[in-house]
Structures are given as C-alpha cells and as structure tokens.
Design a protein around this motif. Structure first.
Motif, PDB file in Angstrom:
ATOM      1  N   LEU A   1       0.832  -1.206   0.000  1.00 34.31           N
ATOM      2  CA  LEU A   1       0.000   0.000   0.000  1.00 34.31           C
ATOM      3  C   LEU A   1       0.870   1.261   0.000  1.00 34.31           C
ATOM      4  CD1 LEU A   1      -2.816  -1.026   2.513  1.00 34.31           C
ATOM      5  CD2 LEU A   1      -3.020  -0.736   0.022  1.00 34.31           C
ATOM      6  N   GLY A   2       1.944   1.233   0.777  1.00 38.38           N
ATOM      7  CA  GLY A   2       2.854   2.383   0.812  1.00 38.38           C
ATOM      8  C   GLY A   2       3.483   2.650  -0.541  1.00 38.38           C
ATOM      9  N   LEU A   3       3.903   1.584  -1.220  1.00 36.07           N
ATOM     10  CA  LEU A   3       4.515   1.749  -2.537  1.00 36.07           C
ATOM     11  C   LEU A   3       3.481   2.183  -3.567  1.00 36.07           C
ATOM     12  CD1 LEU A   3       6.916  -1.324  -2.475  1.00 36.07           C
ATOM     13  CD2 LEU A   3       7.516   1.093  -2.156  1.00 36.07           C
ATOM     14  N   ALA A   4       2.280   1.637  -3.476  1.00 37.46           N
ATOM     15  CA  ALA A   4       1.212   2.038  -4.404  1.00 37.46           C
ATOM     16  C   ALA A   4       0.871   3.517  -4.210  1.00 37.46           C
ATOM     17  CB  ALA A   4      -0.028   1.161  -4.196  1.00 37.46           C
ATOM     18  N   ALA A   5       0.759   3.943  -2.963  1.00 38.25           N
ATOM     19  CA  ALA A   5       0.470   5.357  -2.703  1.00 38.25           C
ATOM     20  C   ALA A   5       1.594   6.236  -3.229  1.00 38.25           C
ATOM     21  CB  ALA A   5       0.267   5.582  -1.202  1.00 38.25           C
ATOM     22  N   ARG A   6       2.815   5.777  -3.055  1.00 40.05           N
ATOM     23  CA  ARG A   6       3.987   6.562  -3.441  1.00 40.05           C
ATOM     24  C   ARG A   6       4.129   6.699  -4.957  1.00 40.05           C
ATOM     25  NH1 ARG A   6       9.759   4.793  -0.960  1.00 40.05           N
ATOM     26  NH2 ARG A   6      10.890   6.703  -1.343  1.00 40.05           N
ATOM     27  N   TYR A   7       3.977   5.580  -5.679  1.00 37.74           N
ATOM     28  CA  TYR A   7       4.267   5.590  -7.114  1.00 37.74           C
ATOM     29  C   TYR A   7       3.034   5.678  -8.001  1.00 37.74           C
ATOM     30  CZ  TYR A   7       9.018   4.513  -5.802  1.00 37.74           C
ATOM     31  OH  TYR A   7      10.268   4.568  -5.246  1.00 37.74           O
ATOM     32  N   LEU A   8       1.954   5.013  -7.630  1.00 37.50           N
ATOM     33  CA  LEU A   8       0.781   5.013  -8.498  1.00 37.50           C
ATOM     34  C   LEU A   8      -0.129   6.210  -8.233  1.00 37.50           C
ATOM     35  CD1 LEU A   8      -0.080   1.194  -8.469  1.00 37.50           C
ATOM     36  CD2 LEU A   8       1.327   2.482 -10.097  1.00 37.50           C
ATOM     37  N   LEU A   9      -0.307   6.544  -6.954  1.00 35.72           N
ATOM     38  CA  LEU A   9      -1.174   7.667  -6.601  1.00 35.72           C
ATOM     39  C   LEU A   9      -0.399   8.977  -6.437  1.00 35.72           C
ATOM     40  CD1 LEU A   9      -3.431   5.835  -3.980  1.00 35.72           C
ATOM     41  CD2 LEU A   9      -3.880   6.203  -6.425  1.00 35.72           C
ATOM     42  N   ARG A  10       0.919   8.887  -6.451  1.00 38.14           N
ATOM     43  CA  ARG A  10       1.818  10.039  -6.294  1.00 38.14           C
ATOM     44  C   ARG A  10       1.557  10.793  -4.982  1.00 38.14           C
ATOM     45  NH1 ARG A  10       4.162   9.353 -10.952  1.00 38.14           N
ATOM     46  NH2 ARG A  10       3.154   9.378 -12.946  1.00 38.14           N
ATOM     47  N   LEU A  11       1.270  10.023  -3.946  1.00 38.86           N
ATOM     48  CA  LEU A  11       1.058  10.569  -2.604  1.00 38.86           C
ATOM     49  C   LEU A  11       2.231  10.132  -1.740  1.00 38.86           C
ATOM     50  CD1 LEU A  11      -2.741   9.683  -2.278  1.00 38.86           C
ATOM     51  CD2 LEU A  11      -1.755  11.936  -2.784  1.00 38.86           C
ATOM     52  N   SER A  12       3.360  10.804  -1.916  1.00 33.05           N
ATOM     53  CA  SER A  12       4.591  10.346  -1.269  1.00 33.05           C
ATOM     54  C   SER A  12       4.523  10.425   0.255  1.00 33.05           C
ATOM     55  CB  SER A  12       5.809  11.076  -1.802  1.00 33.05           C
ATOM     56  OG  SER A  12       5.654  12.455  -1.696  1.00 33.05           O
ATOM     57  N   LYS A  13       3.846  11.429   0.820  1.00 33.43           N
ATOM     58  CA  LYS A  13       3.743  11.505   2.284  1.00 33.43           C
ATOM     59  C   LYS A  13       2.930  10.337   2.831  1.00 33.43           C
ATOM     60  CE  LYS A  13       4.356  16.427   3.138  1.00 33.43           C
ATOM     61  NZ  LYS A  13       3.781  17.635   3.720  1.00 33.43           N
ATOM     62  N   LEU A  14       1.820  10.016   2.183  1.00 39.64           N
ATOM     63  CA  LEU A  14       1.014   8.865   2.606  1.00 39.64           C
ATOM     64  C   LEU A  14       1.827   7.583   2.457  1.00 39.64           C
ATOM     65  CD1 LEU A  14      -1.628   7.537   3.520  1.00 39.64           C
ATOM     66  CD2 LEU A  14      -2.339   7.512   1.103  1.00 39.64           C
ATOM     67  N   GLY A  15       2.553   7.475   1.355  1.00 39.90           N
ATOM     68  CA  GLY A  15       3.391   6.294   1.133  1.00 39.90           C
ATOM     69  C   GLY A  15       4.424   6.118   2.230  1.00 39.90           C
ATOM     70  N   MET A  16       5.096   7.193   2.587  1.00 39.32           N
ATOM     71  CA  MET A  16       6.107   7.118   3.649  1.00 39.32           C
ATOM     72  C   MET A  16       5.464   6.817   5.000  1.00 39.32           C
ATOM     73  SD  MET A  16       9.008   7.188   2.340  1.00 39.32           S
ATOM     74  CE  MET A  16       9.955   7.268   3.834  1.00 39.32           C
ATOM     75  N   THR A  17       4.288   7.378   5.248  1.00 40.13           N
ATOM     76  CA  THR A  17       3.580   7.099   6.501  1.00 40.13           C
ATOM     77  C   THR A  17       3.238   5.619   6.596  1.00 40.13           C
ATOM     78  OG1 THR A  17       2.661   9.333   6.540  1.00 40.13           O
ATOM     79  CG2 THR A  17       1.548   7.676   7.884  1.00 40.13           C
ATOM     80  N   LEU A  18       2.738   5.058   5.508  1.00 37.26           N
ATOM     81  CA  LEU A  18       2.406   3.627   5.507  1.00 37.26           C
ATOM     82  C   LEU A  18       3.661   2.775   5.706  1.00 37.26           C
ATOM     83  CD1 LEU A  18      -0.261   3.621   2.674  1.00 37.26           C
ATOM     84  CD2 LEU A  18      -0.654   3.017   5.074  1.00 37.26           C
ATOM     85  N   LEU A  19       4.743   3.122   5.035  1.00 39.83           N
ATOM     86  CA  LEU A  19       5.985   2.363   5.198  1.00 39.83           C
ATOM     87  C   LEU A  19       6.519   2.483   6.631  1.00 39.83           C
ATOM     88  CD1 LEU A  19       7.746   3.169   1.809  1.00 39.83           C
ATOM     89  CD2 LEU A  19       6.652   1.023   2.478  1.00 39.83           C
ATOM     90  N   ALA A  20       6.291   3.635   7.245  1.00 38.33           N
ATOM     91  CA  ALA A  20       6.756   3.839   8.623  1.00 38.33           C
ATOM     92  C   ALA A  20       5.940   3.043   9.644  1.00 38.33           C
ATOM     93  CB  ALA A  20       6.712   5.326   8.968  1.00 38.33           C
ATOM     94  N   LEU A  21       4.810   2.510   9.228  1.00 36.03           N
ATOM     95  CA  LEU A  21       3.975   1.710  10.134  1.00 36.03           C
ATOM     96  C   LEU A  21       4.514   0.299  10.359  1.00 36.03           C
ATOM     97  CD1 LEU A  21       0.336   2.615   9.002  1.00 36.03           C
ATOM     98  CD2 LEU A  21       1.512   3.314  11.095  1.00 36.03           C
ATOM     99  N   THR A  22       5.462  -0.135   9.541  1.00 33.92           N
ATOM    100  CA  THR A  22       5.932  -1.519   9.673  1.00 33.92           C
ATOM    101  C   THR A  22       6.474  -1.847  11.059  1.00 33.92           C
ATOM    102  OG1 THR A  22       8.038  -0.961   8.612  1.00 33.92           O
ATOM    103  CG2 THR A  22       6.311  -1.865   7.199  1.00 33.92           C
ATOM    104  N   PRO A  23       7.204  -0.954  11.747  1.00 34.67           N
ATOM    105  CA  PRO A  23       7.644  -1.301  13.108  1.00 34.67           C
ATOM    106  C   PRO A  23       6.483  -1.463  14.098  1.00 34.67           C
ATOM    107  CG  PRO A  23       8.973   0.498  12.252  1.00 34.67           C
ATOM    108  CD  PRO A  23       7.842   0.288  11.292  1.00 34.67           C
ATOM    109  N   LEU A  24       5.370  -0.781  13.839  1.00 35.70           N
ATOM    110  CA  LEU A  24       4.196  -0.930  14.698  1.00 35.70           C
ATOM    111  C   LEU A  24       3.684  -2.372  14.676  1.00 35.70           C
ATOM    112  CD1 LEU A  24       2.070   0.405  16.513  1.00 35.70           C
ATOM    113  CD2 LEU A  24       0.784   0.966  14.435  1.00 35.70           C
TER     114      LEU A  24
END
Length: 184
Positions: free
Chosen positions: A21-44
């Motif tokens: 989802l983070g990569l899709a938001a980052r590259y397909l939807l061009r929502l880089s902040k959302l993408g990074m937020t989703l990727l940052a959730l992995t430690p949670l």
C-alpha cells in the motif's frame, strides 16, 4: 495452530500489505507523504506481535515454537526491514510503476560482498531474536514451559553457522555471471 501462530501469520501478511500500500500510494497515486507514513507503520506491526507474545507468556501460556518464531520474526524484521523495503521499492518502481532502471543482479565479488553484508544482518537478527527469546525465558522463569524457546535458539545457531559457511564460500568461489567462463 494456536492464537499466537495466527497473530504471526497476520503480522507477516500485514507487513507486506502495508509495504504494498505504501509503494502504491507513493508511485501510483503520487502521494509520497502517505506512502512514507504507511511504510513507517511496519515497526508498529512488530510491536503488536511483541506485545501479544509477551502477554500470552506472562499469563501462563506454555511457550511454543510459535512464540519463538515471533521473536525470530521480530529480529529479522528489524535487521532486514530497511533492506526488504528497498528491495520491494526498486522492483515495484520498475515492474509496476514503470519507472527507473531495472534492478540488476549481482555476480562475482559484488555478490559475495552483498551476501556477506546479508550475513551480518542475519547476525544482527539473531542477536535481537535471541535477546527476545532469552527475555521470554527470564520472564517465565520455568524451564519446563520454555523448552521450545531454547530449541529455537539452538536451531537458529546452527542455521547462522551454515549461513556463515555459505558466505565464506562465496568469498572463495564468487558466483559467475551467466556465460562467464568458470575457472578451474
């Protein structure tokens, strides 16, 4: 499968879903902040798994292989997390988003060095995972309830040793590129 085993499965699936989802938001939807937020959730996800495992053992559960695998999973996730996300990122960018260069394969000493770096990450994962396993053993303070955890430490020690032998063998005999002449 017991409850902790199911939580491990759910956490592993959640890890990869959050990355996708983070990569899709980052590259397909061009929502880089959302993408990074989703990727940052992995430690949670790791924290949830750690909390569930600790809670289960603290409340009297017999330690099982699933509890031990939770510690292994957390160690691997922490040690390899950045590398796994970078691997997924480069492939998603090229194969799905049709951006950037095709991820290259390594051969020769470049592959050997990369494998050795991977072994160092394996050692880090082992240290984190075994630290968690030993903390669980200490928390339970009943060797009859934690035998499975000690078995995982023993098995993982053997696997780490075998991985080191493989890493050293690649330094001595680095893999050749397809079509490259093998030396005798």
């Amino acid at each position: 499968m017991n409850g902790v085993a199911w939580i491990i499965v759910v956490c592993e699936i959640a890890f990869w879903v959050v990355i996708a989802l983070g990569l899709a938001a980052r590259y397909l939807l061009r929502l880089s902040k959302l993408g990074m937020t989703l990727l940052a959730l992995t430690p949670l996800i790791d924290l949830i798994l750690l909390a569930v495992t600790g809670w289960d053992l603290y409340h009297g559960a017999q330690a099982t292989t699933a509890h031990g695998i939770a510690a292994v999973y957390i160690g691997v996730s922490i040690a390899y997390g950045k590398r796994m996300i970078a691997w997924a990122d480069s492939r998603f960018r090229y194969y799905v988003a049709k951006q950037g260069e095709k991820p290259s394969k390594l051969y020769g000493y470049a592959y050997s060095r990369d494998y050795l770096k991977g072994w160092v990450l394996h050692l880090l994962a082992y240290a984190i995972g075994c630290g968690l396993l030993l903390a669980m053993v200490y928390m339970v303070q009943d060797s009859s309830r934690t035998e499975a955890l000690n078995q995982i430490i023993s098995l993982w020690s053997v696997v780490l040793g075998i991985d080191l032998v493989i890493a050293v063998s690649y330094l001595v005999w680095p893999p050749k590129a397809p079509g490259e002449k093998q030396s005798s």
